[in-house]
Every structure is written in structure tokens, then in C-alpha cells.
Design a protein around this motif. Sequence first.
Motif, PDB file in Angstrom:
ATOM      1  N   ARG A 185       0.826  -1.207   0.000  1.00  7.27           N
ATOM      2  CA  ARG A 185       0.000   0.000   0.000  1.00  7.27           C
ATOM      3  C   ARG A 185       0.861   1.258   0.000  1.00  7.27           C
ATOM      4  O   ARG A 185       0.526   2.249  -0.670  1.00  7.27           O
ATOM      5  CB  ARG A 185      -0.937   0.001   1.213  1.00  7.27           C
ATOM      6  N   ARG A 186       1.967   1.251   0.735  1.00  5.16           N
ATOM      7  CA  ARG A 186       2.850   2.429   0.765  1.00  5.16           C
ATOM      8  C   ARG A 186       3.402   2.754  -0.613  1.00  5.16           C
ATOM      9  O   ARG A 186       3.675   3.912  -0.926  1.00  5.16           O
ATOM     10  CB  ARG A 186       4.005   2.203   1.745  1.00  5.16           C
ATOM     11  N   HIS A 187       3.573   1.742  -1.432  1.00  2.32           N
ATOM     12  CA  HIS A 187       4.158   1.948  -2.766  1.00  2.32           C
ATOM     13  C   HIS A 187       3.120   1.859  -3.880  1.00  2.32           C
ATOM     14  O   HIS A 187       3.490   1.837  -5.061  1.00  2.32           O
ATOM     15  CB  HIS A 187       5.248   0.907  -3.011  1.00  2.32           C
ATOM     16  N   ALA A 188       1.856   1.835  -3.526  1.00  2.00           N
ATOM     17  CA  ALA A 188       0.802   1.576  -4.511  1.00  2.00           C
ATOM     18  C   ALA A 188       0.744   2.615  -5.623  1.00  2.00           C
ATOM     19  O   ALA A 188       0.450   2.279  -6.775  1.00  2.00           O
ATOM     20  CB  ALA A 188      -0.555   1.484  -3.817  1.00  2.00           C
ATOM     21  N   GLU A 189       1.021   3.882  -5.297  1.00  2.00           N
ATOM     22  CA  GLU A 189       0.905   4.925  -6.314  1.00  2.00           C
ATOM     23  C   GLU A 189       1.875   4.723  -7.473  1.00  2.00           C
ATOM     24  O   GLU A 189       1.614   5.184  -8.584  1.00  2.00           O
ATOM     25  CB  GLU A 189       1.136   6.304  -5.683  1.00  2.00           C
ATOM     26  N   LEU A 190       3.005   4.053  -7.212  1.00  2.82           N
ATOM     27  CA  LEU A 190       3.938   3.743  -8.299  1.00  2.82           C
ATOM     28  C   LEU A 190       3.753   2.325  -8.819  1.00  2.82           C
ATOM     29  O   LEU A 190       3.969   2.058 -10.001  1.00  2.82           O
ATOM     30  CB  LEU A 190       5.379   3.942  -7.825  1.00  2.82           C
ATOM     31  N   MET A 191       3.368   1.417  -7.937  1.00  6.31           N
ATOM     32  CA  MET A 191       3.146   0.036  -8.375  1.00  6.31           C
ATOM     33  C   MET A 191       1.972  -0.053  -9.354  1.00  6.31           C
ATOM     34  O   MET A 191       2.016  -0.804 -10.330  1.00  6.31           O
ATOM     35  CB  MET A 191       2.866  -0.858  -7.170  1.00  6.31           C
TER      36      MET A 191
END
Length: 211
Positions: A109-115
Motif C-alpha cells: 500500500r505504501r508503494h501503490a501509487e507507483l506500483m
Amino acid sequence: MQTTPRRAPRQQRSQASFERMIAAAEELLRERGNDDFTLQEVGKRGKVSIGSIYCRFDSKDDLIRAVQARVLEAVNAEQLQVIGEAEARAENLRQLVKLLVGGIADTLRRHAELMRPMMLRATSDPIVAAAGKKSYAEVADRVQDALLTHRDEIRQPDPERAVHSAYRVIYAAIARYLGFGSATGAAWEGDWEELKQDLGAMCAAFLLSAD
């Protein structure tokens, strides 16, 4: 499969310029939710010339793949740390499953905006898709190894198959919630904390129950 700049920066000034390129591309991916931007926009955002970008990358595709490589490295490093911490803290299989689900879910979730835009691009870019699959496999193997340290608690007749299936279900549910890949329409459905709790409970119950 090229995922790094064709000429890596050597001088401090060149390294700073390179970092601005990567940072600008990351910002645009986060803002747009996809890769619908130009290298001219990257240059303007990162305060670098288009010529400087082409000195490092053959195309926008190469730049995006370099961003993906950096993102996946960070995500996997965090997930592997989560797995190690969960192994150290868990006293039994049920606790381990709960810690793994919560830790991996929160990391993604912390990296979702790029994932999310990377997953979307993977549907049409075989190089991005291959890198994503390799990253997934690394974490999946580590999770399964961790679960199999509690093999004596697993009551399913085929422990290897059971932990493999459990992780696929865990990842699929999290990816759907976060809108990865083709699941963008299902993003953010339901309560996040409830999803983690129920997913951990269901997977633990599966592993601890007889066939």
C-alpha cells in the motif's frame, strides 16, 4: 532486457541530473496514475534538458523501466525485512500468517501509487511484465519458505501446494484492493483493516485444517 540507463552517471553533477530525471518520472507516474506523459514533461519537471535525458536513456520506455527497477528494489527490500521480522516474532503458524499478511499488505500500500501504473504498463510491455514477475517470485518464495518452517502445524496433505496457494490468494486479494493491473475498478472497496484481518484468519484456517 534493459532496465538501467545505457550510460550510468559518473560525476556528481551528472548523478544529480540523473536523480532528477528519475524523481520527475516518478512524480508524473503518481500524479497521472499511468505513463501518459512525455520526456519533455520529465525534462521540465526535473529541470534537465531533453538531450541530457537521451544521454541516459534511449527512450521513455527505458526511463520507465529504470523507475520500475528502483521501485521493485525498494518494495522487495521492505517485504523481505517484514518477512524476517515476522519470523522472529511469531510463536506459531497462526501468528506468522497474521504478521506476514499485515506487513506485506502495508508495504504494498505504501508503494501503490507507483506500483499501480507499473502493473498497468505490464499488460503491454513484456520487459516490465517480466521484471514484475521476477520480483513477485522472489517474495513469494521467501514467504513460502517462512511458512514451511512451521510445516509440522500445516494439516493440509501437501504443505508445499498449500502455502503456494495461500500466498497467491493473499497477493491477489491485496492487489485487487489496491487496484493493481486490470483491477483498477475494484480499488479501495471495503475496509482495509478488516481485509487484512480476515485474509490472515482465512489463510491460517486453511493451512491449519485437514483437507
